[in-house]
Scaffold this motif. Structure first.
Motif, PDB file in Angstrom:
ATOM      1  N   ASN A 210       0.813  -1.222   0.000  1.00  0.00           N
ATOM      2  CA  ASN A 210       0.000   0.000   0.000  1.00  0.00           C
ATOM      3  C   ASN A 210       0.847   1.272   0.000  1.00  0.00           C
ATOM      4  O   ASN A 210       0.579   2.228   0.738  1.00  0.00           O
ATOM      5  N   HIS A 211       1.871   1.308  -0.851  1.00  0.00           N
ATOM      6  CA  HIS A 211       2.755   2.470  -0.893  1.00  0.00           C
ATOM      7  C   HIS A 211       2.052   3.729  -1.395  1.00  0.00           C
ATOM      8  O   HIS A 211       2.438   4.852  -1.049  1.00  0.00           O
ATOM      9  N   ARG A 212       1.042   3.554  -2.232  1.00  0.00           N
ATOM     10  CA  ARG A 212       0.304   4.728  -2.716  1.00  0.00           C
ATOM     11  C   ARG A 212      -0.297   5.492  -1.532  1.00  0.00           C
ATOM     12  O   ARG A 212      -0.323   6.721  -1.511  1.00  0.00           O
ATOM     13  N   ALA A 213      -0.788   4.738  -0.539  1.00  0.00           N
ATOM     14  CA  ALA A 213      -1.353   5.384   0.647  1.00  0.00           C
ATOM     15  C   ALA A 213      -0.276   6.140   1.426  1.00  0.00           C
ATOM     16  O   ALA A 213      -0.541   7.194   2.017  1.00  0.00           O
ATOM     17  N   LEU A 214       0.952   5.622   1.423  1.00  0.00           N
ATOM     18  CA  LEU A 214       2.045   6.310   2.124  1.00  0.00           C
ATOM     19  C   LEU A 214       2.364   7.632   1.428  1.00  0.00           C
ATOM     20  O   LEU A 214       2.660   8.641   2.100  1.00  0.00           O
ATOM     21  N   ILE A 215       2.296   7.656   0.120  1.00  0.00           N
ATOM     22  CA  ILE A 215       2.496   8.918  -0.603  1.00  0.00           C
ATOM     23  C   ILE A 215       1.383   9.904  -0.258  1.00  0.00           C
ATOM     24  O   ILE A 215       1.628  11.102  -0.044  1.00  0.00           O
ATOM     25  N   ASP A 216       0.147   9.416  -0.176  1.00  0.00           N
ATOM     26  CA  ASP A 216      -0.970  10.281   0.224  1.00  0.00           C
ATOM     27  C   ASP A 216      -0.729  10.864   1.617  1.00  0.00           C
ATOM     28  O   ASP A 216      -0.998  12.050   1.866  1.00  0.00           O
ATOM     29  N   ALA A 217      -0.229  10.020   2.533  1.00  0.00           N
ATOM     30  CA  ALA A 217       0.056  10.494   3.892  1.00  0.00           C
ATOM     31  C   ALA A 217       1.177  11.531   3.880  1.00  0.00           C
ATOM     32  O   ALA A 217       1.152  12.506   4.654  1.00  0.00           O
ATOM     33  N   PHE A 218       2.160  11.344   2.998  1.00  0.00           N
ATOM     34  CA  PHE A 218       3.257  12.313   2.889  1.00  0.00           C
ATOM     35  C   PHE A 218       2.737  13.668   2.407  1.00  0.00           C
ATOM     36  O   PHE A 218       3.146  14.729   2.905  1.00  0.00           O
ATOM     37  N   ILE A 219       1.807  13.638   1.458  1.00  0.00           N
ATOM     38  CA  ILE A 219       1.195  14.878   0.978  1.00  0.00           C
ATOM     39  C   ILE A 219       0.440  15.568   2.113  1.00  0.00           C
ATOM     40  O   ILE A 219       0.521  16.789   2.293  1.00  0.00           O
ATOM     41  N   GLN A 220      -0.285  14.766   2.908  1.00  0.00           N
ATOM     42  CA  GLN A 220      -1.012  15.313   4.058  1.00  0.00           C
ATOM     43  C   GLN A 220      -0.043  15.902   5.086  1.00  0.00           C
ATOM     44  O   GLN A 220      -0.315  16.949   5.687  1.00  0.00           O
ATOM     45  N   LEU A 221       1.088  15.215   5.278  1.00  0.00           N
ATOM     46  CA  LEU A 221       2.081  15.679   6.250  1.00  0.00           C
ATOM     47  C   LEU A 221       2.639  17.047   5.853  1.00  0.00           C
ATOM     48  O   LEU A 221       2.806  17.930   6.701  1.00  0.00           O
ATOM     49  N   ARG A 222       2.910  17.227   4.583  1.00  0.00           N
ATOM     50  CA  ARG A 222       3.420  18.521   4.101  1.00  0.00           C
ATOM     51  C   ARG A 222       2.401  19.630   4.321  1.00  0.00           C
ATOM     52  O   ARG A 222       2.766  20.777   4.612  1.00  0.00           O
ATOM     53  N   ALA A 223       1.113  19.272   4.221  1.00  0.00           N
ATOM     54  CA  ALA A 223       0.058  20.267   4.466  1.00  0.00           C
ATOM     55  C   ALA A 223      -0.081  20.569   5.954  1.00  0.00           C
ATOM     56  O   ALA A 223      -0.333  21.713   6.342  1.00  0.00           O
ATOM     57  N   LEU A 224       0.115  19.535   6.801  1.00  0.00           N
ATOM     58  CA  LEU A 224       0.004  19.713   8.251  1.00  0.00           C
ATOM     59  C   LEU A 224       1.137  20.559   8.810  1.00  0.00           C
ATOM     60  O   LEU A 224       0.949  21.305   9.776  1.00  0.00           O
ATOM     61  N   LEU A 225       2.322  20.412   8.217  1.00  0.00           N
ATOM     62  CA  LEU A 225       3.519  21.080   8.741  1.00  0.00           C
ATOM     63  C   LEU A 225       4.160  21.947   7.665  1.00  0.00           C
ATOM     64  O   LEU A 225       5.257  21.649   7.172  1.00  0.00           O
ATOM     65  N   PRO A 226       3.504  23.035   7.287  1.00  0.00           N
ATOM     66  CA  PRO A 226       4.061  23.877   6.221  1.00  0.00           C
ATOM     67  C   PRO A 226       5.440  24.435   6.553  1.00  0.00           C
ATOM     68  O   PRO A 226       6.244  24.680   5.653  1.00  0.00           O
ATOM     69  N   GLN A 227       5.732  24.616   7.851  1.00  0.00           N
ATOM     70  CA  GLN A 227       7.034  25.148   8.255  1.00  0.00           C
ATOM     71  C   GLN A 227       8.161  24.150   8.004  1.00  0.00           C
ATOM     72  O   GLN A 227       9.337  24.521   7.956  1.00  0.00           O
ATOM     73  N   ASP A 331      -6.719   5.900   6.130  1.00  0.00           N
ATOM     74  CA  ASP A 331      -6.822   7.237   6.706  1.00  0.00           C
ATOM     75  C   ASP A 331      -5.453   7.910   6.633  1.00  0.00           C
ATOM     76  O   ASP A 331      -4.638   7.820   7.558  1.00  0.00           O
ATOM     77  N   ALA A 332      -5.203   8.568   5.510  1.00  0.00           N
ATOM     78  CA  ALA A 332      -3.899   9.190   5.287  1.00  0.00           C
ATOM     79  C   ALA A 332      -3.607  10.279   6.310  1.00  0.00           C
ATOM     80  O   ALA A 332      -2.462  10.464   6.730  1.00  0.00           O
ATOM     81  N   ARG A 333      -4.634  11.002   6.727  1.00  0.00           N
ATOM     82  CA  ARG A 333      -4.426  12.087   7.693  1.00  0.00           C
ATOM     83  C   ARG A 333      -3.982  11.541   9.046  1.00  0.00           C
ATOM     84  O   ARG A 333      -3.078  12.098   9.677  1.00  0.00           O
TER      85      ARG A 333
END
Length: 387
Positions: A210-227, A331-333
Motif C-alpha cells: 500500500n505504498h500509494r497510501a504512504l504517498i498520500d500520507a506524505f502529501i497530508q504531512l506537508r500540508a500539516l507542517l508547512p514550516q 486514513d492518510a491524515r
C-alpha cells in the motif's frame, strides 16, 4: 556414511522481499554439517538469488504459468523423487498445495510456513483458500506461523490442531542492521541533504504494501507542517509490479524532488541508517522482517495496526500504531499526524529507536530463529525415523 539431510524450500519466486531475505539468511547461516538446502521456485528467480553464499545450494525454476498449472504438480513430484529430500518446507498459500506431491513422492517431513496474508484477503476469510489449507492438514507435520496473530488465525479459521501449530518468530542480523556510528551525512547510501527529515520504507512494490497510501500520507504531512515542508522527504526502496505506477503518481503530484524511488538496492542496511523514521502502511502483514531490521537500526516506527505488527511495535515506547483502515479506507491524515509527532518532537526518535533496538536484541535475533527451525527439523526427523 551418514548423509546430511536435505531441506527443499518451495517458494513462489525468489526475489526481493522480507520472506525471501529470511529464507536466504536461514540457508546461509544454518551449519553445513546439519542440513543441506535446495530451493524450488514455482515461477523463477532474479539477481536476488546471488545473496545465497553457500556453493552447494541448487535453485530450480519451474516457470509455472498463471492459473492452476496442473502439470506443475507432476514436475514437482518428479523433482522431489530425484532430489530425495528429508524435508519439504513450503511458504504461503501459493506453495501449500504441493504438500500432496511431496507426500506421494515419499518426502518424510512436510512443513508449511505462513508469513502473511494476501492483499486480496487481508483477514484470511477466503473460504476456498481456507478449505485448501484445511484439507492438507493431515499431510503437513507442522504449520509454522511467524506471528501470534497468524497462529490464532490458523487455529480458529483453519482449525490446525495445537500440536501442529508452531509459532517461530522471525529474526534479523543485529550486527548487520545497527544504528549509524559515523556522521550520517558521510554515510554511503545518503540521497537527500543532511538537514532533511527522511521518512523511509523498504519493501516489494505491490498492492499489499500500500505504498500509494504512504504517498498520500506524505502529501497530508506537508500540508500539516508547512514550516517543515521543504525539509520533509520520503524514500520508498524496493522493486515490484507497481513501481512504474508509483513513480507516475509522484511525478503527477510534483514531488520528484521530495520522494525517492530508486527500485531494488543491495545496500539496505546502509540506506536505513540515513532514515529519520521508518514507516509501514501495509494492508496485511505477518512479522515483517524489514520492520525488525528498521528497529535493529535504531529507528522509531510508524505503522498501520494490522496483522503481527502490534506484536513488534509497542505504541508509545518503540513507535506509533495507526488504525488506518477504518471502513476499509486508508486514513492518510491519521498516518500523517502520527509522523508529525516525531517531526515536532525529535527527542522521541532517539528514545523510541533505542527501545526498539533493545527489543529486537532480546526477542528477535536471527540466532534464536535458526535454533528454533533446526530444533523443529531435528524433532520431526527423529520422530519419522522412529516411526
Amino acid at each position: 556414511m551418514k548423509t546430511t539431510p536435505l531441506v527443499v524450500h518451495l517458494i513462489y519466486k525468489l526475489d526481493f522481499g522480507g520472506l525471501e531475505t529470511l529464507l536466504v539468511d536461514s540457508v546461509n547461516r544454518m551449519p553445513v554439517d546439519k542440513y543441506r538446502h535446495a530451493i524450488i521456485c514455482l515461477t523463477d528467480y532474479t539477481e536476488f538469488s546471488k545473496k545465497i553464499t553457500r556453493p552447494d545450494v541448487k535453485i530450480f525454476a519451474l516457470n509455472k504459468p498463471p492459473g492452476l498449472g496442473l502439470e506443475t504438480h507432476l514436475n514437482i513430484w518428479k523433482l522431489l523423487r530425484r532430489l530425495r529430500p528429508s524435508i519439504l518446507h513450503t511458504y504461503n498459500l501459493s506453495a501449500i498445495e504441493y504438500a500432496l506431491a511431496a507426500s506421494l513422492a515419499g518426502v518424510p517431513v512436510r512443513v508449511h510456513a505462513e508469513h502473511g496474508r494476501d492483499a486480496t484477503d487481508p483477514e484470511g476469510k477466503n473460504w476456498k483458500h481456507n478449505l485448501l489449507r484445511r484439507s492438507l492438514i493431515p499431510l503437513i507435520d507442522y504449520f509454522v506461523p511467524v506471528s501470534a496473530d497468524l497462529q490464532r488465525w490458523l487455529s480458529q479459521a483453519i482449525r490446525v490442531p495445537a500440536a501442529k501449530n508452531k509459532l517461530i518468530q522471525n529474526g534479523v542480523d543485529t550486527k548487520k542492521f545497527r544504528p549509524a556510528t559515523t556522521n550520517v551525512g558521510a554515510l554511503h547510501g545518503r540521497h537527500f541533504p543532511e538537514n532533511c527529515f527522511v521518512i523511509g520504507t523498504v519493501g516489494r512494490i505491490q498492492d499489499v504494501k500500500n505504498h500509494r497510501a504512504l504517498i498520500d500520507a506524505f502529501i497530508q504531512l506537508r500540508a500539516l507542517l508547512p514550516q517543515h515542508k521543504e525539509t520533509l522527504r520520503l524514500a520508498i526502496i524496493g522493486d515490484g509490479p507497481l513501481l512504474p505506477a508509483l513513480r507516475a503518481c509522484v511525478a503527477d503530484a510534483g514531488l520528484n524532488e521530495y520522494v525517492w524511488l530508486p527500485g531494488a538496492r543491495d545496500d539496505i542496511a546502509q540506506i536505513m541508517q540515513t532514515f529519520s523514521l521508518f514507516a509501514m502502511s501495509s494492508i496485511a502483514e505477518g512479522t515483517p522482517v524489514v520492520l525488525l531490521e528498521a528497529m535493529a537500526t535504531g529507528l522509531a516506527v510508524v505503522a498501520s495496526k494490522v496483522g503481527g505488527i502490534p506484536e513488534l511495535v509497542i505504541a508509545g515506547a518503540t513507535g506509533s500504531l495507526v488504525d488506518a483502515y477504518a471502513m476499509q479506507t486508508f486514513d492518510a491524515r491519521a498516518f500523517a499526524m502520527a509522523i508529525s509527532a516525531y517531526v515536532q518532537a525529535p527527542e522521541l526518535l532517539l528514545q523510541h529507536g533505542t527501545a526498539g533496538r533493545t527489543r529486537v536484541e532480546k526477542i528477535y535475533s536471527i540466532e534464536a530463529m535458526l535454533a528454533s527451525y533446526m530444533e523443529m527439523y531435528d524433532a520431526l526427523l527423529a520422530a519419522k525415523t522412529r516411526h
